[in-house]
Every structure is written in structure tokens, then in C-alpha cells.
Design an enzyme around this catalytic site. Sequence first.
Site, PDB file in Angstrom:
ATOM      1  CB  VAL A 151      68.385   1.293  34.589  1.00  0.00           C
ATOM      2  CG1 VAL A 151      69.772   1.767  34.512  1.00  0.00           C
ATOM      3  CG2 VAL A 151      67.637   0.687  33.247  1.00  0.00           C
ATOM      4  CD  GLU A 152      68.642   4.896  38.989  1.00  0.00           C
ATOM      5  OE1 GLU A 152      69.483   4.656  39.981  1.00  0.00           O
ATOM      6  OE2 GLU A 152      68.948   5.653  38.071  1.00  0.00           O
ATOM      7  CB  SER A 153      66.725  -0.529  42.635  1.00  0.00           C
ATOM      8  OG  SER A 153      65.340  -0.546  42.143  1.00  0.00           O
ATOM      9  CE1 TYR A 256      70.257   5.140  35.037  1.00  0.00           C
ATOM     10  CE2 TYR A 256      69.202   6.918  33.699  1.00  0.00           C
ATOM     11  CZ  TYR A 256      69.327   6.184  35.130  1.00  0.00           C
ATOM     12  OH  TYR A 256      68.069   6.251  35.939  1.00  0.00           O
ATOM     13  N   PRO A 446      73.434  -0.622  42.821  1.00  0.00           N
ATOM     14  CG  PRO A 446      71.164   0.156  43.768  1.00  0.00           C
ATOM     15  CD  PRO A 446      72.451  -0.602  44.128  1.00  0.00           C
TER      16      PRO A 446
END
Length: 463
Positions: A151-153, A256, A446
Site C-alpha cells: 500500500v505504501e510503496s 487506506y 506513495p
Amino acid sequence: MPTSPHGTHLRPSRLALAIACATLVLVAPELRAQSEGALPPAGEPAQPSAIASERLIAGEPTPALEEEIVVERVLTLDLTRDANDIWDRIRRGFSMPDLDSERVMDQQAFYLNRPGFLKQVFARGGRYLYYIVDELERRGMPTEIALLPMVESSYNPMAYSRAHASGLWQFIPSTGKHYNLTQDTWVDERRDVIASTNAALDYLQRIYDMHGDWHLALASYNWGEGSVQRALRRNAEEGLPQEYMHLRMPDETRNYVPKLQAIKNIVAEPELFHFELPYVANELHFVTVDAPVGVDLATAARLSDMPLDEFLALNPGFNRPAITTPGQTFIVPTDRAEQLEEGLAELALSGKGWRMHVLAGGESLDAVAGRHGLSTAQLRRLNGLAPGSNPGAGHALLVPDGVDPDGALEVSALLPFSAAAPSQQGLRLAPAGAGRGQPQLKSPKPAPRGAGSGERRNNNRSR
């Protein structure tokens, strides 16, 4: 939520199955009593059972036959055997409550409609997952967190956002400092695979302890714990539930947890979505080797018999193309460590490598470059200096000492903080085991990492 004997949360379908089984146990004696009674002689009407007769006498209606219960097929895990691969191991550690919402379905569809991207990112994450899962299990944390860097990167340790968040876990500078991640001219541990993972798990543990709820902890990780606490207070004052689904949040934070849940659903039952996860062995992928001062990253990659992009994917935390400070380590696959150590030992005997040159008063870059067989532009590139810049006396420069600078020049052009990489772009990393093409640069976007003090961390918000 109910838990299985193994401590994993039961989904609603499992709960229905458990209730059905309990009901069967309760009514079994009655069913047995009815079934064991002697059959009436042919031609005689069947007599009601004793229990049914009692109901008739009491005036109670005889219950109608219920429709057959069809139990939904559920995922089962045999915890008595070793995990088949890293995905099997991750499934065994799922322990966050499931989120079921329209947003989850939307995110799930987004990923499943991009199977090529999904496979590429999962394969890229294969380099890091064993270490992350191992650390999560050691700490007793849910293994869903191993999927959070997607999800982040997108599992790219070189990812860099417009909000200056960096690495697999997308730490912004202030939070990185709060969790002791070194950020200087030579290294940025926000991109270091081991250091950033340990810092991220420390952070997640702290905010979980604060809220006692993983969904709120994840919202804090994305939005900042201060923002989440204010949202919780606002709900309390208005008499609203203090749960993730009921908070007023920015869209990024509202999506998220659904993103993570969507990925979890796909990993939990890929066959349900006709998706094949790339094979990632459940075994130690990398180890660390001491990195002596004076060795450049291209030489270390060559001694490890690794393509440069693969080596940088495991060693993304360096800001310069050579080791300049003691105490650093190289991360290499387990089967490459011994040959790297032997090669570094031979290199040390040669006395060749890289060293630091401190500019004297009145000394020019042109003069220093000429003495070391470099052009002035190459000297600037090696040291991350902008074109036309002329540092003054006392500035330390990285220079070659009896070694070919070509490999270090290639590395310096790929580092995200070099002058050759405009706008501090991230390195596009190929999936593990993919073709060995030349790495290219891109601008990832991201979500950034929130500060430990609770500062906001949305890309579109003040930080």
C-alpha cells in the site's frame, strides 16, 4: 470476534458453521430417539414420537422441516505442517479483524483488474517478505502488516513521495529521526530494508498500544495519531461510535485500511479470484556482510556476482556510490555472502579503493578531478553536487584511489539524491528474478509517513 483453537479470527462464514455444528449437537438426542424407534408394521400409520406427542398435548405447533443448510466453503489451514511458501506462512498469522465494505470491494476490483501490476509488485516484495514476517512473528504482531508496504510503496525501497516520504514504509524525515533512522550525506536509513522495517514495526506497536485497535493504528500510521485522536474525541462528543468506519477522515485515510484488506483477501484465497501468486520460498532470503570503508557498490555487486539493480534493491540506503563510514553492512542473498566476503578480503590486500579528500583553501574542483583521472562533471556526480556548484575549503569529496571509477559513476547516476536524478526520483526496480535490463527512474507517489508527534501526513495536507 470468535477465535479458532489456533487463535485466528473466525470469519462470519466460519461462525455460521460453528453455530450449525452446535445446533446439531443439541438436537442429536431427539433425532436419535426418533430414528431408533421401531418402524410401524406395513399398512399401519406411523405414530408420533414421544416428544412430538408432548408438543401436541401442550398445544405447541409441530415445527416444520427446515430447508437444508448449505455451508459456504471456507479457507482451512493445516497448522500441523510447515508452510508451503511465504504466502502460506503469512495466512497463518492473519489476526486483524476483517473489514467488509463497499470500499474494500472497490479496491479489490482495482487490483484484480491489473493482474500484471499485482504480480510484479508481489514478486518484488518477495525479496523482503521473509525478513518482515520473521520480525512480525517475533514481536507477536499480525502478519497482515507484511502486506502494508504494498500500500505504501509497492515494495519499492527507493520510492520517494512529493511529501518527502521515503522507503518501503514511507517515513517522512521528522518521523525517521524520531525512530533513530540516520539521514545524512552518506546514508538514508529510511530506505534501508532492515533499519526501516524495525522502525516501522516499533511505530506500529506504539500506536496500537495507544488505541488498542489495529484499524485505528493503521489510520494513525497514515494520517498521524494526533489527527486520529482528534477525530475520536469529536465522535465521542457527538455520541458517535469511536471506530475506524465511523470517523470523519480524508479520502486517503478512508481508503487506506480497505486497500490493505483487499490485498489480504487476495492473498488469503487467490484461487477464489483466479489469481496465481508468484512463488516465494519460505526461507531466509538475505544476510548481512560487513562493508569495509572504501568499497564502492558496483564492486560489491560484481564480487557478489549480482546484477547492479538487484544489489541496489537490497542495499538502497546509500546516498553515495562508495562506503565512507565504518560500521556499514551490505545485504546479499544467503548463497552470495561467502564469495562476497572472500572478494572483499582480497580487495583489502590490494590497498585500492575510495577515500575522502578535503578541499584546501583556494583548491578547485578542476584540480582535484584532474589528479584523480576524472572530469569535473564526473567528480560532481560522484559527490551529488549540482552542475556548476563549487564547494569551498573544508568540503569532503569522494575520490578514487587506484580503482576504475566507471562502476561508481554508474551507481551515482541511479541514486535518488544524486544531481543526475532530477527531483529526487525513485529507482524503478524490477521484480526479483526478472530480466536484467538497465534500471530506469520514475516518480512514485506513495503515501508519506506520519510523524511520531501526530503531525499530519496526507500528501495533500500540511506537514
